[in-house]
Design a protein around this motif. Sequence first.
Motif, PDB file in Angstrom:
ATOM      1  N   LYS A  73      -2.554  -2.373   1.087  1.00  0.00           N
ATOM      2  CA  LYS A  73      -1.908  -2.301  -0.218  1.00  0.00           C
ATOM      3  C   LYS A  73      -2.908  -2.030  -1.344  1.00  0.00           C
ATOM      4  O   LYS A  73      -2.627  -1.272  -2.254  1.00  0.00           O
ATOM      5  CB  LYS A  73      -1.148  -3.605  -0.472  1.00  0.00           C
ATOM      6  N   GLY A  74      -4.094  -2.618  -1.248  1.00  0.00           N
ATOM      7  CA  GLY A  74      -5.111  -2.391  -2.282  1.00  0.00           C
ATOM      8  C   GLY A  74      -5.490  -0.927  -2.400  1.00  0.00           C
ATOM      9  O   GLY A  74      -5.643  -0.402  -3.497  1.00  0.00           O
ATOM     10  N   SER A  75      -5.635  -0.256  -1.281  1.00  0.00           N
ATOM     11  CA  SER A  75      -5.985   1.166  -1.335  1.00  0.00           C
ATOM     12  C   SER A  75      -4.811   1.983  -1.874  1.00  0.00           C
ATOM     13  O   SER A  75      -5.017   3.009  -2.529  1.00  0.00           O
ATOM     14  CB  SER A  75      -6.425   1.678   0.041  1.00  0.00           C
ATOM     15  N   TRP A  76      -3.590   1.527  -1.606  1.00  0.00           N
ATOM     16  CA  TRP A  76      -2.423   2.232  -2.145  1.00  0.00           C
ATOM     17  C   TRP A  76      -2.410   2.131  -3.668  1.00  0.00           C
ATOM     18  O   TRP A  76      -2.106   3.103  -4.358  1.00  0.00           O
ATOM     19  CB  TRP A  76      -1.131   1.660  -1.585  1.00  0.00           C
ATOM     20  N   LEU A  77      -2.731   0.948  -4.182  1.00  0.00           N
ATOM     21  CA  LEU A  77      -2.780   0.762  -5.634  1.00  0.00           C
ATOM     22  C   LEU A  77      -3.855   1.651  -6.260  1.00  0.00           C
ATOM     23  O   LEU A  77      -3.629   2.259  -7.309  1.00  0.00           O
ATOM     24  CB  LEU A  77      -3.042  -0.709  -5.987  1.00  0.00           C
ATOM     25  N   ARG A  78      -5.013   1.750  -5.605  1.00  0.00           N
ATOM     26  CA  ARG A  78      -6.075   2.637  -6.109  1.00  0.00           C
ATOM     27  C   ARG A  78      -5.610   4.084  -6.110  1.00  0.00           C
ATOM     28  O   ARG A  78      -5.877   4.833  -7.053  1.00  0.00           O
ATOM     29  CB  ARG A  78      -7.333   2.492  -5.248  1.00  0.00           C
ATOM     30  N   THR A  79      -4.897   4.476  -5.054  1.00  0.00           N
ATOM     31  CA  THR A  79      -4.400   5.855  -4.979  1.00  0.00           C
ATOM     32  C   THR A  79      -3.397   6.122  -6.094  1.00  0.00           C
ATOM     33  O   THR A  79      -3.433   7.178  -6.724  1.00  0.00           O
ATOM     34  CB  THR A  79      -3.771   6.134  -3.601  1.00  0.00           C
ATOM     35  N   VAL A  80      -2.517   5.179  -6.351  1.00  0.00           N
ATOM     36  CA  VAL A  80      -1.527   5.343  -7.421  1.00  0.00           C
ATOM     37  C   VAL A  80      -2.241   5.509  -8.760  1.00  0.00           C
ATOM     38  O   VAL A  80      -1.935   6.418  -9.532  1.00  0.00           O
ATOM     39  CB  VAL A  80      -0.543   4.145  -7.459  1.00  0.00           C
ATOM     40  N   ARG A  81      -3.215   4.640  -9.023  1.00  0.00           N
ATOM     41  CA  ARG A  81      -3.958   4.728 -10.292  1.00  0.00           C
ATOM     42  C   ARG A  81      -4.691   6.067 -10.410  1.00  0.00           C
ATOM     43  O   ARG A  81      -4.661   6.713 -11.463  1.00  0.00           O
ATOM     44  CB  ARG A  81      -4.944   3.562 -10.420  1.00  0.00           C
TER      45      ARG A  81
END
Length: 149
Positions: A73-81
């Motif tokens: 999930k953390g990498s998904w949040l970075r990708t979204v940002r």
Amino acid sequence: MNTQSLYEKDFYAWTVETANQLRSRQLNKIDIDHLAEEVESMGASERRQLQSRLEVLLIHLLKLKYQPEYQHKGSWLRTVREQRKRLKDLLNQNPSLKSKIEVIALNAYSYAKDSAVYETGLHMNTFPTQLPYTLEQILDDNFYPDNEE
């Protein structure tokens, strides 16, 4: 070697020669048809980049909503940002794309949904048929879908 055959034999050399002809105002020597084709291609490239970035962003918004427990999930949040930042940069550099973003987002969602099915293993019916987010939400740095229904 004339510019017509140069375009087909050595594209890089053609670009250098064409740029030199433009700078020296040798307009009668320019391969106009191929130059017009390349200029159009550059614009199409920006449009494709917009769709691609929207697809990546939408895939990750879908995964955040429908697989919130997933370990990355953390990498998904970075990708979204990152995608939001890059989308804003792209739109600032190409303001005329703003008038096309709604149609492009709808098309991007179709691809994003297919990719989300593949990446999550969830059934196609899990995801909304239509784009579930507004453009404002998609581009809003503070918007993240919750997993509440």
